[in-house]
Motif scaffolding. Structure first.
Motif, short mmCIF file in Angstrom:
data_model
loop_
_atom_site.label_atom_id
_atom_site.label_comp_id
_atom_site.label_asym_id
_atom_site.label_seq_id
_atom_site.Cartn_x
_atom_site.Cartn_y
_atom_site.Cartn_z
N ASN A 36 17.59 -15.83 2.99
CA ASN A 36 16.19 -16.13 2.71
C ASN A 36 15.86 -15.90 1.24
O ASN A 36 16.48 -15.06 0.57
N ASN A 37 14.89 -16.64 0.74
CA ASN A 37 14.32 -16.37 -0.57
C ASN A 37 13.53 -15.06 -0.50
O ASN A 37 13.24 -14.54 0.59
N LEU A 38 13.14 -14.55 -1.68
CA LEU A 38 12.45 -13.26 -1.71
C LEU A 38 11.36 -13.27 -2.77
O LEU A 38 11.55 -13.75 -3.88
N ILE A 39 10.20 -12.71 -2.41
CA ILE A 39 9.12 -12.45 -3.35
C ILE A 39 8.38 -11.20 -2.91
O ILE A 39 8.08 -11.03 -1.72
N PHE A 40 8.13 -10.28 -3.83
CA PHE A 40 7.30 -9.12 -3.54
C PHE A 40 6.73 -8.58 -4.84
O PHE A 40 7.15 -8.99 -5.93
N SER A 41 5.77 -7.67 -4.73
CA SER A 41 5.12 -7.11 -5.91
C SER A 41 5.38 -5.61 -5.97
O SER A 41 4.71 -4.83 -5.29
N PRO A 42 6.36 -5.16 -6.78
CA PRO A 42 6.61 -3.73 -6.93
C PRO A 42 5.39 -2.98 -7.43
O PRO A 42 5.13 -1.85 -7.02
N LEU A 43 4.62 -3.63 -8.31
CA LEU A 43 3.45 -2.98 -8.89
C LEU A 43 2.42 -2.62 -7.83
O LEU A 43 1.93 -1.49 -7.78
N SER A 44 2.08 -3.57 -6.95
CA SER A 44 1.03 -3.31 -5.97
C SER A 44 1.48 -2.27 -4.94
O SER A 44 0.68 -1.47 -4.47
N ILE A 45 2.77 -2.26 -4.62
CA ILE A 45 3.28 -1.25 -3.68
C ILE A 45 3.24 0.13 -4.32
O ILE A 45 2.90 1.13 -3.68
N HIS A 46 3.55 0.18 -5.61
CA HIS A 46 3.49 1.47 -6.34
C HIS A 46 2.05 1.99 -6.39
O HIS A 46 1.81 3.19 -6.22
N VAL A 47 1.10 1.08 -6.59
CA VAL A 47 -0.31 1.48 -6.59
C VAL A 47 -0.72 1.99 -5.20
O VAL A 47 -1.49 2.94 -5.08
N ALA A 48 -0.19 1.35 -4.15
CA ALA A 48 -0.49 1.80 -2.79
C ALA A 48 0.00 3.23 -2.57
O ALA A 48 -0.67 4.03 -1.90
N LEU A 49 1.16 3.56 -3.13
CA LEU A 49 1.66 4.94 -3.03
C LEU A 49 0.74 5.90 -3.78
O LEU A 49 0.50 7.03 -3.32
N ALA A 50 0.24 5.47 -4.93
CA ALA A 50 -0.69 6.31 -5.67
C ALA A 50 -1.96 6.56 -4.87
O ALA A 50 -2.48 7.68 -4.83
N LEU A 51 -2.46 5.52 -4.21
CA LEU A 51 -3.64 5.66 -3.37
C LEU A 51 -3.35 6.59 -2.19
O LEU A 51 -4.17 7.42 -1.83
#
Length: 380
Positions: A36-51
């Protein structure tokens, strides 16, 4: 800025880069196994951890900080506000730059009120929304309300990026063969252009950097680039060395001969709890171990202890002649030429007709906003 604050920000940035590399290794392995192809946002997941860290304490907080790569909750929160919220996610449309839409919100049942401190952090630090709904008696209505809010905040999209500095002409887009991992080929639209490009050539791979259009009136403003790497096996090097990508970014323009990139659009949406658990984030997702007591005024409800039941991630990238959402690189057997004395620089071929990895980076902060790989451009 105080020295301690600078050190904390630097540590959080390094932690974010390492976290992105570990996530890439996990996601890429799972996607490649299914071709499969792949796309994700490391930045938004990192912000979710901060939250998430804002409402955690004890061993749960320590585990979140360890996975996020942050020295403390306060330093992580300050880094997210300064480097991410106020910089990467700032609206650059007025200067011709990208717009990154980010939905940050906390939705709790009306029977479980948020602590004032947690509410103020979401609204003040993360520029998000904190709202109560009736999950128990009106679950459908609550979901509709949340989805409507997300659609409004993100303008109906996950991202709405700006245009390339040098856009491709649609009339030059032609079909060419793309070679898949299993050796088969497929004809897909390839974009073409002949102006100088930022390309770096190394042993066995090349790196392309496509800058987004900005008016460049303020060098303190975000500097977004799309980067592309090939071969796809380079992901292994990147996951073992988090600075690999940044260390290999090209810095100079070179003349090009053949230059072709495939058009593609990728989407992802689903739970990433198992992926986070594989990185060592376990305690928040289990009712008997989670300590998120700083989120609400109560520790338990009629349904049991409070814990993080799920983390849903969604990302979209659409790469076309006008612009896109990420960064990428590709491989070729040609050597890279450079100017020596008065000898004209050698032209470089850059043809992304094999599987490649891509990234969208805000260069000044080093934040990786989007990451992924393309194994078949014809598949969304």
């Amino acid at each position: 800025m105080a020295t301690g604050t600078k050190k904390g920000s630097s540590a959080c940035q390094s932690g974010q880069t390492a976290f992105a590399a570990r996530l890439l290794g996990r996601f890429a392995a799972v996607a490649a196994a299914d071709n499969n192809n792949l796309i994700f946002s490391p930045l938004s997941i990192h912000v979710a951890l901060a939250l998430m860290s804002t409402g955690a304490s004890g061993d749960t907080l320590a585990e979140i900080l360890a996975v996020a790569g942050a020295p403390s909750r306060e330093e992580l929160r300050a880094f997210v506000r300064a480097a991410v919220i106020d910089r990467v996610l700032a609206d650059q449309s007025g200067a011709g730059g990208p717009i990154v839409a980010f939905a940050c919100g906390a939705w709790t049942d009306r029977r479980v009120p948020l602590r004032p401190e947690y509410h103020d952090t979401i609204v003040g630090t993360f520029k998000g929304s904190a709202t109560t709904v009736d999950f128990k008696d009106k679950p459908v209505e609550s979901r509709v309300q949340i989805n409507a809010w997300v659609a409004e905040v993100t303008r109906g999209l996950i991202t709405e990026m700006g245009k390339w500095r040098d856009p491709f002409s649609k009339e030059h887009t032609i079909d060419h063969q793309f070679h898949r991992l299993d050796g088969s080929t497929i004809d897909v639209p390839f974009m073409q252009i002949w102006c100088d490009q930022k390309i770096a050539c190394y042993d066995g791979f090349k790196v392309l950097k496509l800058p987004y259009k900005t008016m460049d009136v303020d060098r303190a403003s975000p500097d977004f680039d799309w980067t592309q790497l090939n071969p796809q096996s380079l992901i292994e090097k990147m996951t073992s060395s988090p600075n690999f990508l940044h260390d290999h970014l090209p810095s100079e323009f070179v003349p090009v001969n053949e230059f072709r990139l495939p058009r593609f659009k990728l989407t992802y949406g689903g739970s990433i709890v198992e992926d986070l658990e594989s990185l060592g984030l376990i305690l928040p997702f289990h009712p008997l171990t989670a300590n998120v007591s700083e989120i609400t005024e109560v520790d338990t409800t009629d349904d049991g202890p409070i814990y993080v039941s799920d983390v849903i991630h969604k990302a979209v990238v659409d790469v076309n002649e006008e612009g896109s959402d990420a960064a990428a690189a590709t491989e070729s057997d040609d050597d890279c030429g450079f100017s020596l004395d008065y000898e004209p620089p050698k032209q470089v071929d850059f043809v992304a007709d094999h599987p490649f990895a891509f990234f969208m980076i805000e260069e000044t902060s080093g934040s990786i906003i989007f990451a992924g790989h393309v194994l078949d451009p014809s598949r969304e």
